[in-house]
Scaffold this motif. Sequence first.
Motif, short mmCIF file in Angstrom:
data_model
loop_
_atom_site.label_atom_id
_atom_site.label_comp_id
_atom_site.label_asym_id
_atom_site.label_seq_id
_atom_site.Cartn_x
_atom_site.Cartn_y
_atom_site.Cartn_z
N GLU A 10 9.03 -16.02 -16.95
CA GLU A 10 8.61 -16.43 -15.60
C GLU A 10 8.78 -17.94 -15.43
O GLU A 10 9.21 -18.41 -14.38
CB GLU A 10 7.16 -16.02 -15.34
CG GLU A 10 6.99 -14.55 -15.06
CD GLU A 10 7.81 -14.07 -13.87
OE1 GLU A 10 7.79 -14.72 -12.81
OE2 GLU A 10 8.48 -13.03 -14.01
N LYS A 11 8.44 -18.69 -16.46
CA LYS A 11 8.61 -20.14 -16.39
C LYS A 11 10.08 -20.51 -16.28
O LYS A 11 10.45 -21.45 -15.59
CB LYS A 11 7.98 -20.83 -17.61
CG LYS A 11 6.47 -20.70 -17.66
CD LYS A 11 5.84 -21.38 -16.46
CE LYS A 11 4.33 -21.26 -16.49
NZ LYS A 11 3.71 -21.77 -15.27
N LYS A 13 12.35 -18.74 -14.78
CA LYS A 13 12.71 -18.49 -13.38
C LYS A 13 12.22 -19.63 -12.49
O LYS A 13 12.91 -20.04 -11.56
CB LYS A 13 12.11 -17.17 -12.90
CG LYS A 13 12.78 -15.95 -13.48
CD LYS A 13 12.12 -14.68 -12.96
CE LYS A 13 12.65 -13.44 -13.64
NZ LYS A 13 11.95 -12.23 -13.19
N GLU A 14 11.02 -20.12 -12.78
CA GLU A 14 10.47 -21.22 -12.00
C GLU A 14 11.34 -22.47 -12.19
O GLU A 14 11.62 -23.19 -11.23
CB GLU A 14 9.03 -21.49 -12.46
CG GLU A 14 8.27 -22.43 -11.57
CD GLU A 14 6.81 -22.57 -11.98
OE1 GLU A 14 6.20 -23.55 -11.53
OE2 GLU A 14 6.28 -21.73 -12.72
N ALA A 16 14.48 -22.52 -12.81
CA ALA A 16 15.71 -22.28 -12.06
C ALA A 16 15.54 -22.67 -10.59
O ALA A 16 16.47 -23.20 -9.98
CB ALA A 16 16.14 -20.83 -12.19
N LYS A 17 14.36 -22.44 -10.04
CA LYS A 17 14.10 -22.81 -8.64
C LYS A 17 14.12 -24.32 -8.47
O LYS A 17 14.66 -24.84 -7.50
CB LYS A 17 12.76 -22.23 -8.18
CG LYS A 17 12.77 -20.73 -8.04
CD LYS A 17 11.42 -20.21 -7.64
CE LYS A 17 11.42 -18.68 -7.60
NZ LYS A 17 10.11 -18.14 -7.25
N TYR A 18 13.51 -25.03 -9.42
CA TYR A 18 13.53 -26.50 -9.37
C TYR A 18 14.97 -27.01 -9.46
O TYR A 18 15.37 -27.90 -8.72
CB TYR A 18 12.71 -27.10 -10.51
CG TYR A 18 11.21 -27.02 -10.32
CD1 TYR A 18 10.58 -27.72 -9.30
CD2 TYR A 18 10.42 -26.28 -11.18
CE1 TYR A 18 9.21 -27.68 -9.13
CE2 TYR A 18 9.04 -26.22 -11.03
CZ TYR A 18 8.45 -26.92 -10.01
OH TYR A 18 7.08 -26.87 -9.84
N LYS A 19 15.73 -26.45 -10.38
CA LYS A 19 17.11 -26.88 -10.55
C LYS A 19 17.95 -26.56 -9.32
O LYS A 19 18.82 -27.35 -8.94
CB LYS A 19 17.73 -26.21 -11.79
CG LYS A 19 17.21 -26.78 -13.09
CD LYS A 19 17.91 -26.10 -14.26
CE LYS A 19 17.59 -26.76 -15.57
NZ LYS A 19 18.32 -26.13 -16.70
N ARG A 20 17.69 -25.42 -8.70
CA ARG A 20 18.45 -25.04 -7.51
C ARG A 20 18.26 -26.07 -6.39
O ARG A 20 19.20 -26.40 -5.67
CB ARG A 20 18.07 -23.64 -7.05
CG ARG A 20 18.96 -23.15 -5.90
CD ARG A 20 18.67 -21.73 -5.47
NE ARG A 20 17.34 -21.61 -4.90
CZ ARG A 20 16.34 -20.88 -5.42
NH1 ARG A 20 16.52 -20.19 -6.52
NH2 ARG A 20 15.17 -20.83 -4.84
N LYS A 21 17.04 -26.61 -6.27
CA LYS A 21 16.79 -27.62 -5.24
C LYS A 21 17.67 -28.86 -5.46
O LYS A 21 18.22 -29.41 -4.52
CB LYS A 21 15.32 -28.03 -5.23
CG LYS A 21 14.40 -26.98 -4.68
CD LYS A 21 12.96 -27.44 -4.71
CE LYS A 21 12.03 -26.34 -4.24
NZ LYS A 21 10.62 -26.74 -4.30
N GLU A 24 21.32 -27.93 -4.60
CA GLU A 24 21.54 -27.82 -3.15
C GLU A 24 21.67 -29.20 -2.52
O GLU A 24 22.56 -29.42 -1.69
CB GLU A 24 20.40 -27.04 -2.51
CG GLU A 24 20.45 -25.55 -2.81
CD GLU A 24 19.23 -24.79 -2.31
OE1 GLU A 24 18.31 -25.40 -1.72
OE2 GLU A 24 19.20 -23.57 -2.53
N ASP A 57 10.83 -33.65 -10.69
CA ASP A 57 10.13 -32.36 -10.80
C ASP A 57 10.68 -31.54 -11.96
O ASP A 57 9.92 -30.94 -12.73
CB ASP A 57 10.25 -31.57 -9.49
CG ASP A 57 9.47 -32.17 -8.35
OD1 ASP A 57 8.55 -32.98 -8.60
OD2 ASP A 57 9.78 -31.82 -7.19
#
Length: 69
Positions: A10-11, A13-14, A16-21, A24, A57
Amino acid sequence: MADLTPEQKEKKKELAKYKRKVIEKAGVVHDIVEDTIWTEYDKLPKLSEEIGMAMKDVESFLEEHPYLK
Protein backbone atom coordinates in the motif's frame (compact mmCIF):
# COMPACT_ATOMS: atom_id res chain seq x y z
CA MET A 1 13.21 -5.97 -3.78
CA ALA A 2 12.14 -8.69 -1.37
CA ASP A 3 8.52 -9.65 -0.93
CA LEU A 4 6.55 -6.81 0.57
CA THR A 5 3.90 -7.05 3.24
CA PRO A 6 0.38 -5.88 2.35
CA GLU A 7 1.05 -2.64 4.26
CA GLN A 8 4.29 -2.10 2.37
CA LYS A 9 2.51 -2.71 -0.92
CA GLU A 10 0.00 0.00 0.00
CA LYS A 11 2.86 2.37 0.81
CA LYS A 12 4.42 1.55 -2.57
CA LYS A 13 1.14 2.55 -4.26
CA GLU A 14 1.09 5.76 -2.24
CA LEU A 15 4.66 6.51 -3.33
CA ALA A 16 3.62 5.98 -6.95
CA LYS A 17 0.98 8.71 -6.52
CA TYR A 18 3.58 11.15 -5.21
CA LYS A 19 5.90 10.33 -8.10
CA ARG A 20 3.09 10.68 -10.63
CA LYS A 21 2.52 14.27 -9.47
CA VAL A 22 6.16 15.09 -10.18
CA ILE A 23 6.05 13.43 -13.59
CA GLU A 24 2.83 15.22 -14.56
CA LYS A 25 4.33 18.63 -13.68
CA ALA A 26 7.53 17.78 -15.54
CA GLY A 27 5.42 16.78 -18.54
CA VAL A 28 3.78 20.20 -18.56
CA VAL A 29 7.21 21.82 -18.53
CA HIS A 30 8.29 19.56 -21.38
CA ASP A 31 5.23 20.49 -23.42
CA ILE A 32 5.81 24.19 -22.88
CA VAL A 33 9.48 23.93 -23.81
CA GLU A 34 8.76 21.88 -26.88
CA ASP A 35 5.58 23.56 -28.15
CA THR A 36 4.77 26.94 -26.63
CA ILE A 37 7.94 28.37 -25.05
CA TRP A 38 7.45 31.75 -26.74
CA THR A 39 3.97 32.27 -25.33
CA GLU A 40 3.98 30.33 -22.05
CA TYR A 41 7.51 30.76 -20.73
CA ASP A 42 6.10 32.79 -17.84
CA LYS A 43 4.51 29.62 -16.41
CA LEU A 44 7.89 27.90 -15.95
CA PRO A 45 8.94 29.48 -12.62
CA LYS A 46 5.70 28.45 -10.88
CA LEU A 47 5.86 24.96 -12.38
CA SER A 48 9.47 24.65 -11.25
CA GLU A 49 8.45 25.57 -7.71
CA GLU A 50 5.61 23.05 -7.81
CA ILE A 51 7.99 20.33 -9.01
CA GLY A 52 10.37 21.17 -6.17
CA MET A 53 7.58 20.90 -3.59
CA ALA A 54 6.35 17.63 -5.08
CA MET A 55 9.90 16.23 -5.01
CA LYS A 56 10.19 17.17 -1.34
CA ASP A 57 7.03 15.14 -0.72
CA VAL A 58 8.61 12.14 -2.48
CA GLU A 59 11.85 12.51 -0.54
CA SER A 60 10.04 12.85 2.80
CA PHE A 61 7.93 9.81 2.05
CA LEU A 62 11.04 7.79 1.18
CA GLU A 63 12.73 8.90 4.40
CA GLU A 64 9.76 7.51 6.32
CA HIS A 65 9.71 4.32 4.23
CA PRO A 66 13.32 3.58 3.24
CA TYR A 67 12.49 0.01 2.17
CA LEU A 68 10.84 1.51 -0.94
CA LYS A 69 14.07 3.06 -2.28
